[in-house]
Design an enzyme around this catalytic site. Sequence first.
Site, PDB file in Angstrom:
ATOM      1  N   GLY A   1       6.274  28.837 -45.380  1.00 57.24           N
ATOM      2  CA  GLY A   1       5.186  28.603 -44.440  1.00 57.24           C
ATOM      3  C   GLY A   1       5.699  28.266 -43.060  1.00 57.24           C
ATOM      4  O   GLY A   1       6.850  28.548 -42.724  1.00 57.24           O
ATOM      5  N   CYS A   2       4.865  27.648 -42.254  1.00 58.67           N
ATOM      6  CA  CYS A   2       5.253  27.280 -40.890  1.00 58.67           C
ATOM      7  C   CYS A   2       6.540  26.475 -40.912  1.00 58.67           C
ATOM      8  O   CYS A   2       6.666  25.486 -41.643  1.00 58.67           O
ATOM      9  CB  CYS A   2       4.137  26.468 -40.244  1.00 58.67           C
ATOM     10  SG  CYS A   2       4.551  25.879 -38.592  1.00 58.67           S
TER      11      CYS A   2
END
Length: 217
Positions: free
Chosen positions: A45-46
């Site tokens: 993810g981020c």
Amino acid sequence: MNMKSRTKWILAALLALGVSFGINPIDVVAQTSGGDNATAVFSGGCFWGVDAVFKHVKGVSKVVSGYAGGAANTAQYETVSTGTTGHAESVQVTYDPSKVSYDDLLKVFFLVAHDPTELNRQGPDSGTQYRSSIFYENDAQKKMADDYIAQLDQQHAFPKPIVTKVVPLTGFYPAEDYHQNYLELHPDQPYIVYNDLPKLERFQRDLPALYEQQAAK
């Protein structure tokens, strides 16, 4: 016999001795490497939150946010954000194998840094650039990652299937400066407060033996 040859001979002897006593050769190398650093690349993810989590792992000296899975000429944030480059937002973790094992990094990755059951997304972010991946640098890392996932599956550690891909690392490209050490520099940013600070709280609570209060670089 010169020093380099002597070192190789001693290492080979230790490996042979370790195998004869059932000791994993990887562990022998780590214990005789004189504290040499190793690297590992993860995508979950981020990269802001994943970066912050790994910065608090004991034995980790440096974490860099960046891109992996695509070509060098497309490793820019705006381009990667289109989801068409093959890149995933990733972190490169530099660690001392004599202080923390690759298996321990896998534990942090799966149990704290992200949700390995979310396909091509993570929390509020969606797209292939937010996929769950382990980019292995050698056969030893690949085997440990595959074995760890198999173990989690066998234990039914998650309510849904693990979707993490274990793939070879073809290149890691550091992200822009404004993405580096983002949580430390922007602790009050709403995205950080809602999505990433809880990860650090969970890390400290659930894996205290691996948690380092002082963040790495």
